[in-house]
Write a protein that holds these residues in place. Structure first.
Motif, PDB file in Angstrom:
ATOM      1  N   VAL A 126     -52.848  67.468 -21.159  1.00 10.33           N
ATOM      2  CA  VAL A 126     -53.255  67.897 -19.805  1.00 10.33           C
ATOM      3  C   VAL A 126     -54.525  67.620 -19.407  1.00 10.33           C
ATOM      4  O   VAL A 126     -55.385  68.541 -20.007  1.00 10.33           O
ATOM      5  CB  VAL A 126     -52.432  69.470 -19.497  1.00 10.33           C
ATOM      6  N   ARG A 127     -54.614  66.995 -18.427  1.00  4.09           N
ATOM      7  CA  ARG A 127     -56.131  66.878 -17.686  1.00  4.09           C
ATOM      8  C   ARG A 127     -56.320  68.199 -17.102  1.00  4.09           C
ATOM      9  O   ARG A 127     -55.432  68.416 -16.163  1.00  4.09           O
ATOM     10  CB  ARG A 127     -56.391  65.517 -17.056  1.00  4.09           C
ATOM     11  N   VAL A 128     -57.624  68.882 -17.249  1.00  2.00           N
ATOM     12  CA  VAL A 128     -58.045  69.920 -16.356  1.00  2.00           C
ATOM     13  C   VAL A 128     -59.247  69.785 -15.715  1.00  2.00           C
ATOM     14  O   VAL A 128     -60.038  69.146 -16.217  1.00  2.00           O
ATOM     15  CB  VAL A 128     -58.214  71.178 -17.406  1.00  2.00           C
ATOM     16  N   ARG A 129     -59.239  69.945 -14.437  1.00  2.00           N
ATOM     17  CA  ARG A 129     -60.387  69.698 -13.585  1.00  2.00           C
ATOM     18  C   ARG A 129     -60.613  71.034 -12.659  1.00  2.00           C
ATOM     19  O   ARG A 129     -59.767  71.567 -12.107  1.00  2.00           O
ATOM     20  CB  ARG A 129     -60.248  68.787 -12.555  1.00  2.00           C
ATOM     21  N   ALA A 130     -62.054  71.621 -12.971  1.00  2.00           N
ATOM     22  CA  ALA A 130     -62.373  72.782 -12.519  1.00  2.00           C
ATOM     23  C   ALA A 130     -63.936  72.341 -12.128  1.00  2.00           C
ATOM     24  O   ALA A 130     -64.528  71.416 -12.210  1.00  2.00           O
ATOM     25  CB  ALA A 130     -62.421  73.875 -13.544  1.00  2.00           C
ATOM     26  N   GLY A 131     -64.356  73.496 -11.086  1.00  2.00           N
ATOM     27  CA  GLY A 131     -65.820  73.428 -10.505  1.00  2.00           C
ATOM     28  C   GLY A 131     -66.007  72.236  -9.494  1.00  2.00           C
ATOM     29  O   GLY A 131     -66.741  71.937  -9.137  1.00  2.00           O
ATOM     30  N   PRO A 147     -46.956  69.284 -16.361  1.00  2.00           N
ATOM     31  CA  PRO A 147     -47.878  68.755 -15.300  1.00  2.00           C
ATOM     32  C   PRO A 147     -48.799  67.587 -16.229  1.00  2.00           C
ATOM     33  O   PRO A 147     -49.325  67.860 -17.124  1.00  2.00           O
ATOM     34  CB  PRO A 147     -48.816  69.703 -14.722  1.00  2.00           C
ATOM     35  N   GLU A 148     -49.139  66.601 -15.359  1.00  2.00           N
ATOM     36  CA  GLU A 148     -50.148  65.681 -15.855  1.00  2.00           C
ATOM     37  C   GLU A 148     -51.506  66.030 -15.725  1.00  2.00           C
ATOM     38  O   GLU A 148     -52.398  65.818 -16.727  1.00  2.00           O
ATOM     39  CB  GLU A 148     -49.977  64.261 -15.344  1.00  2.00           C
TER      40      GLU A 148
END
Length: 109
Positions: A19-24, A61-62
């Protein structure tokens, strides 16, 4: 932009179940990512229900878009005489919020 690991995946490698995680991110970038991934993109703020579902493989989720740092959603403010409480305001922040902000509310008679 922070990610879960250098590859930006949970589990340390891309592949099945990763799963790709994007934060900030800024508000607009979050919306763009959610539009890009559609139903395969999920918002995560606390993860109290989504993470256990992912562990049980009930949700896959992707991409996860972490909204915890979005200041726009963490505000308690008075706008146009109405008290607005952002979606990321924590329960501990609420006691007395109305009292602190009522001085900004104008009353008309």
């Amino acid at each position: 932009m922070r990610t879960a690991d250098p590859a930006g995946t949970i589990g340390g490698h891309a592949g099945a179940g990763a799963v790709r995680v994007r934060a900030g991110l800024q508000y607009r970038a979050c919306l763009e990512l959610l539009a890009k991934y559609g139903p395969e993109g999920r918002v995560i703020a606390g993860g109290h229900s989504l993470i256990p579902m992912m562990k049980l493989r009930l949700a896959r989720p992707e991409a996860l878009v972490d909204i915890n740092e979005l200041g726009e959603l963490s505000r308690i403010e008075v706008v146009g005489g109405e008290l607005r409480i952002g979606a990321l305001v924590r329960h501990a922040e609420l006691p007395g919020a109305g009292e602190r902000n009522t001085s900004a509310v104008s009353t008309s008679g």
